[in-house]
Each structure stands twice: as C-alpha cells, then as structure tokens.
Design a protein around this motif. Structure first.
Motif, PDB file in Angstrom:
ATOM      1  N   TRP A 225       0.813  -1.218   0.000  1.00 32.44           N
ATOM      2  CA  TRP A 225       0.000   0.000   0.000  1.00 32.44           C
ATOM      3  C   TRP A 225       0.844   1.265   0.000  1.00 32.44           C
ATOM      4  N   TYR A 226       1.849   1.371   0.855  1.00 35.86           N
ATOM      5  CA  TYR A 226       2.655   2.587   0.935  1.00 35.86           C
ATOM      6  C   TYR A 226       3.360   2.868  -0.397  1.00 35.86           C
ATOM      7  N   PHE A 227       3.970   1.836  -0.945  1.00 33.45           N
ATOM      8  CA  PHE A 227       4.722   2.025  -2.186  1.00 33.45           C
ATOM      9  C   PHE A 227       3.793   2.358  -3.342  1.00 33.45           C
ATOM     10  N   MET A 228       2.609   1.781  -3.377  1.00 32.60           N
ATOM     11  CA  MET A 228       1.668   2.061  -4.462  1.00 32.60           C
ATOM     12  C   MET A 228       1.085   3.469  -4.347  1.00 32.60           C
ATOM     13  N   MET A 229       0.955   3.979  -3.118  1.00 35.72           N
ATOM     14  CA  MET A 229       0.471   5.351  -2.952  1.00 35.72           C
ATOM     15  C   MET A 229       1.485   6.348  -3.495  1.00 35.72           C
ATOM     16  N   ILE A 230       2.754   6.190  -3.126  1.00 38.57           N
ATOM     17  CA  ILE A 230       3.775   7.114  -3.625  1.00 38.57           C
ATOM     18  C   ILE A 230       3.985   6.916  -5.121  1.00 38.57           C
ATOM     19  N   SER A 231       3.772   5.692  -5.603  1.00 39.81           N
ATOM     20  CA  SER A 231       3.888   5.415  -7.038  1.00 39.81           C
ATOM     21  C   SER A 231       2.806   6.144  -7.830  1.00 39.81           C
ATOM     22  N   THR A 232       1.645   6.315  -7.211  1.00 37.36           N
ATOM     23  CA  THR A 232       0.545   7.040  -7.873  1.00 37.36           C
ATOM     24  C   THR A 232       0.973   8.456  -8.225  1.00 37.36           C
ATOM     25  N   LEU A 233       1.609   9.132  -7.276  1.00 37.02           N
ATOM     26  CA  LEU A 233       2.062  10.505  -7.524  1.00 37.02           C
ATOM     27  C   LEU A 233       3.170  10.530  -8.583  1.00 37.02           C
ATOM     28  N   LEU A 234       4.083   9.552  -8.512  1.00 36.77           N
ATOM     29  CA  LEU A 234       5.167   9.495  -9.500  1.00 36.77           C
ATOM     30  C   LEU A 234       4.619   9.320 -10.909  1.00 36.77           C
ATOM     31  N   ILE A 235       3.730   8.353 -11.099  1.00 37.60           N
ATOM     32  CA  ILE A 235       3.182   8.085 -12.436  1.00 37.60           C
ATOM     33  C   ILE A 235       2.358   9.271 -12.919  1.00 37.60           C
ATOM     34  N   ALA A 236       1.630   9.923 -12.012  1.00 35.57           N
ATOM     35  CA  ALA A 236       0.843  11.097 -12.405  1.00 35.57           C
ATOM     36  C   ALA A 236       1.749  12.218 -12.908  1.00 35.57           C
ATOM     37  N   PHE A 237       2.859  12.481 -12.206  1.00 38.86           N
ATOM     38  CA  PHE A 237       3.788  13.534 -12.630  1.00 38.86           C
ATOM     39  C   PHE A 237       4.518  13.151 -13.919  1.00 38.86           C
ATOM     40  N   LEU A 238       4.989  11.913 -14.003  1.00 37.24           N
ATOM     41  CA  LEU A 238       5.692  11.475 -15.217  1.00 37.24           C
ATOM     42  C   LEU A 238       4.752  11.467 -16.420  1.00 37.24           C
ATOM     43  N   GLY A 239       3.518  10.999 -16.200  1.00 39.51           N
ATOM     44  CA  GLY A 239       2.547  10.978 -17.294  1.00 39.51           C
ATOM     45  C   GLY A 239       2.220  12.371 -17.795  1.00 39.51           C
ATOM     46  N   THR A 240       2.106  13.318 -16.867  1.00 36.56           N
ATOM     47  CA  THR A 240       1.858  14.716 -17.243  1.00 36.56           C
ATOM     48  C   THR A 240       3.037  15.287 -18.026  1.00 36.56           C
ATOM     49  N   PHE A 241       4.243  15.039 -17.550  1.00 36.45           N
ATOM     50  CA  PHE A 241       5.453  15.553 -18.203  1.00 36.45           C
ATOM     51  C   PHE A 241       5.583  15.011 -19.628  1.00 36.45           C
ATOM     52  N   ILE A 242       5.409  13.703 -19.796  1.00 37.27           N
ATOM     53  CA  ILE A 242       5.552  13.103 -21.129  1.00 37.27           C
ATOM     54  C   ILE A 242       4.464  13.606 -22.071  1.00 37.27           C
ATOM     55  N   THR A 243       3.257  13.765 -21.555  1.00 37.10           N
ATOM     56  CA  THR A 243       2.161  14.250 -22.399  1.00 37.10           C
ATOM     57  C   THR A 243       2.448  15.652 -22.926  1.00 37.10           C
ATOM     58  N   GLU A 244       2.856  16.554 -22.030  1.00 33.47           N
ATOM     59  CA  GLU A 244       2.988  17.964 -22.403  1.00 33.47           C
ATOM     60  C   GLU A 244       4.330  18.296 -23.054  1.00 33.47           C
TER      61      GLU A 244
END
Length: 526
Positions: A225-244
């Motif tokens: 759970w802890y690692f997946m929560m912090i992973s959520t923020l990482l993927i959200a930021f990386l996904g935003t960066f790659i998109t834009e």
C-alpha cells in the motif's frame, strides 16, 4: 520523427520488426486458460521424468524448521503415478475452492460493483477531471486514470474517451488526452491511493508461493500500500510531463479533417443532483473512515492484535477485504439513493449480480490456475528450482538489490505476450518468490517489484485486452490510425515509467529503507 513518419515507416525498420515480433509471439500463445491447462499437463509429465532422474535439492532451512524433512533432502514427488492420479482427482475441487484470490476478489468486487453501477465512481472521476483548471487538466486526467483502476474497466470505457473529448474541447490534440488517460489507466495499473481488487488478488498468489519456503508466511492485501500510494504521484507527474513535453508537441496542431466522423465537443458536466450525491457519499465515506479509526488507533482498539496489541497481524489487516467491501458499497448506495440510480435493496443486488456475471472468464481462469499452483507445490519442483536458482545467483554474486532490475525487466518482457496480471503472477510467483526469498528478500518486496514490470509494458502490447478498444477510440480522431502509430505514441510513457519506477523502488526500499506496506519487511530472515 513525426507520428506520420512513424506510421509510414518502411516495413523492415527496427520498430516495425519489433511490433511484428510482439504480435507474432503473442499470437503463438494460446488463450491464458488453455495455457494453464497445458502447464498442468506439463507439470504432471515433467514431475514423472524428474522423479525418474532423481532430481533433488538440499533444504537450506535449519533443522527442525516447519516443513523440513528430517534427512534435509527435497525430492520431486511424481504426479505421473497411481498415487499422483489419486491426489489430482481428490484435490481438484478443493484446489479451486481454497485458492485464496478467488474469494477475496469476489468479496471486494461486490462492494466496488455497488459504487460503480450507482454511478458514484464515474461521477467522481468526471468531477476530478472536468473540475480541474486548464493548467492542471493533464495531471488530473492521469491521476484520475490511475485511480480508476479500483473499478476494473471503468477507466478504459469511460475516462479514456472522455479525456480525448476534453482535450479537443480545449483546443488541444485529442490523441494527447487519450494517451494521457491510457498511460494512467494501463501504465499505472498497479498504483493507487486506495486498496483495490488487484491487491488481494496478488497477495493471494504470493502467499502460497512464499509458503513453499516458510509454511506459516502470510502476505496481506495491504502489503504494497505505501509504495503504491507514492507510485501514484510518481506516475501522475511522469505521465503529465511526457504528455505535455513529448507526446503533444510531436502530435502538433490537430486537423479536424483527420477525424473519421463529425466531432462533438460538448461535454456533459456534473448536474446539481450528481454533485449533491458526491457530497453525501463523501461524507459517508469519511464517517466510515473515522469509525474504523476508533477500532485501530487506540491501544485497546478492538481490531488490534489481541495478543500483541499491535496493528501487525491484527483482525483489521487480515480482514482488509471486508473494509474494501464496506467503504465502496455503503457510499455507493448513498450516492445511488440520492441521484435515483438505486432505490432499494433489489438495485444493490442487481448491481452485484451484474459484476459477478462479468467474472465468468476470470472464474474459469482461476480454476486452471489453482490446479497449476497446487500441482507445482505437490511436486516440490518450485522449491527445487528456487534453491538451484538461488545458488546460481549466489555463484554469480547477484544477491544484491541489483537483482531486482533483471527481475522487473523479465516481468515487463513477459507482460508483452501474457497480459493478464493474475495469470502471469500465478505462473511465475511459485518460482521467483521462493528464489528471491532464499537470497534474503521478503515476499512483499518481491511482489512490489513484480507490479512495476507488470504495469509499464501494458501500453505497448497489442495483447493487452483493451488495446483494440483504445485503437477504436483513436480512429475516431485519426481515421488512418494504425497499431504502430498508437504504440509509438505510448512508447515514451512506457520507457519513462520503467526507468522512473525502478528508480523510485530503489530509493524507497534500499536507499531510505522504507517498507512497501504496513508492517511489510524488506528482507526475509528464516
């Protein structure tokens, strides 16, 4: 290279050869259900051959350990014998009914189905995405897409088409919106802020794999759970960066002539009634969380471990699936009652029934996967392979954290042709969980690493079950859209997620020494 150039690349280019190889290998594989049936047959035959050759291994566990034979030798048990046939026949039903992921997934999904069919999850996702400012709309789309994994296909069916429409309405390229949502739903498949149906499913497969080495070992649904929560923020930021910064600039300005139909940019916003339903559902969820907190935060909390007084090993952690059920079902009904999608108990029952009816394929898959796991354990092949594999890693001096890079890469490659998360883990966990335990790593850490590899290549394989649906949505905005173009669009996400997620894993686990979940150890000590 533009997307147009990618789509029209020579047939003998390295990229097209790569795509052709993935499709070819994927098409060679039978259906996952057939695959597990063949695995079962192979285990039966191979156990007989291995027994005839006297395949064995020295048990590395200390004398007197649970499950250790007094002579310290682990030998293959043949299923290609009269005794083996008797064991198969008498265990066929109990192998299926005792398979841990079956019950846990069904119970969790019953609660999620109420929230989904009442419209709560769909409205919550729409509210997140459409309520975001233009500056943060990309980030909110990726984040909402990751969170949508709590409700099975909701992200694919609802959010991805919605994201394309939102980008188009803002004057941005609709395929960039589609890519951002697809990256979150599929590339961030295992990440989430909440526990979902994937958590008990994987834990239920990891536990029997760990028990090959330690018969008393238990892996909880909250293990990552802890690692997946912090992973959520990482993927959200990386996904935003790659998109834009990568995908949208490559796509350029959208040309309406590329569409296969007349596009409608009008998006239905949340109604006042839906917003009211969300408010009451949110308050209900908050009340349930506070109520639950009173049972586990105080030292004398009734859901703490009665022997130690700790949260570890408590009824709360052991019964986490029950709380997933309650925290989705009750707010879901409250929302449905307010907006009119659910009026009484019959509507709740119908919602649960619809979700159960959609699981027929999963139940058949579980039947054969359960037989494979049971056969593998009976024969001792998993233990012997794990011991020999661990000895090989030690001989090659590959017992440090770097072993997880190879493990994650291997999982990512397998995922290209075997897209089902549960099917892949059921086939590989009985080998790799014991193997990595023998060189000192805890099953919870191993499972967290697997989830990275299982997610990042979902974006670039045509074998992913919803790939055809995504391509169909994309052709609405680009009529000559091909498989190669779609995969080329998603490849930057896949590569970035793989590198970024591995880096986070090493920092979180090995640099900072943080647990991947509540009471989850990093290392295994017999």
């Amino acid at each position: 290279m533009t997307l147009e150039n990618t789509q029209q690349a020579p047939k003998d280019s390295w990229f097209n050869r790569f795509l052709a190889s993935v499709e070819y290998l994927g098409n060679l594989l039978p259906h996952p259900i057939t695959l597990f049936a063949l695995f079962c047959l192979f285990i039966i035959v191979f156990s007989g051959i291995a027994d005839w050759f006297g395949l064995s291994a020295i048990d590395p566990r200390p004398l007197g350990s649970a499950g250790r034979d007094p002579d310290g030798v682990i030998e293959v048990v043949s299923l290609l014998s009269a005794e083996g046939l008797q064991k198969i026949v008498t265990g066929l039903v109990t192998n299926f009914t005792n398979f841990a992921p079956l019950g846990t997934v069904l119970v969790a999904l019953l609660g999620v189905s109420v929230a989904e069919h009442s419209g709560l999850l769909s409205s919550a996702l729409r509210g997140m995405v459409m309520g975001a400012s233009k500056r943060f709309v990309t980030f909110m789309i990726v984040l909402a897409a990751i969170l949508s994994n709590t409700a099975s296909e909701l992200g694919y069916v609802v959010l991805i088409p919605l994201a394309a429409m939102i980008f188009h309405s803002l004057g941005r390229h609709p395929l960039a919106g589609l890519a951002a949502a697809f990256a979150g739903v599929s590339g961030g498949y295992s990440a989430n802020l909440l526990l979902g149906t994937i958590d008990p499913l994987l834990a239920g497969i990891t536990t029997p794999a760990a028990q090959i080495i330690d018969p008393n070992y238990q892996v909880g649904s909250e293990a990552n759970w802890y690692f997946m929560m912090i992973s959520t923020l990482l993927i959200a930021f990386l996904g935003t960066f790659i998109t834009e910064k990568v995908v949208e600039p490559r796509l350029g300005k959208y040309n309406e002539d590329e569409a296969s139909e007349v596009l409608n940019s009008n998006i239905e916003h949340l109604s006042a009634l839906e917003r009211k339903g969300l408010t009451y559902a949110g308050l209900t969820f908050l009340f349930l969380v506070i109520l639950l907190a009173f049972t586990i935060i105080p030292e004398n909390g009734i859901l703490r471990n009665t022997e130690t007084g700790l949260v570890k090993g408590s009824p709360f952690l052991k019964g986490i699936v029950a709380f997933i059920f309650v925290t989705f079902a009750i707010p879901g009904f409250v929302y449905g009652k307010i907006v009119g999608t659910m009026k009484n108990d019959r509507d709740v029952i119908n919602a649960m029934s619809k979700s159960m009816s959609s699981l027929s394929m999963y139940i058949v898959l579980v039947f054969f996967a359960a037989q494979f796991v049971a056969f593998f354990n009976w024969t001792n092949l998993g233990t012997i392979l794990a011991i020999n594999g661990a000895e090989l890693l030690q001989a090659l001096s590959m017992t440090g954290p770097e072993v997880f890079v190879l493990f994650i890469l291997m999982c990512a490659i397998i995922n290209l042709t075997l897209g089902s998360s549960s099917a892949q883990w059921a086939a590989t966990a009985p080998i790799f969980v014991p193997m990595l335990m023998l060189i000192g790593y805890a099953p919870e850490t191993i499972q967290a690493a697997y989830r990275i590899g299982d997610s990042v290549t979902n974006l670039i394989t045509p074998m992913m079950s919803y790939f055809g649906l995504i391509l169909a949505v994309a052709t609405k905005y680009k009529k000559d859209m091909g498989i190669g173009t779609l995969i080329a669009t998603m490849l930057p996400y896949s590569i970035t997620f793989l590198i970024g997620w591995i880096a986070l894993f090493y920092l979180w686990v090995f640099a900072f020494g943080l647990p991947v979940g509540p009471e989850s150890p990093i290392y295994y000590q017999p």
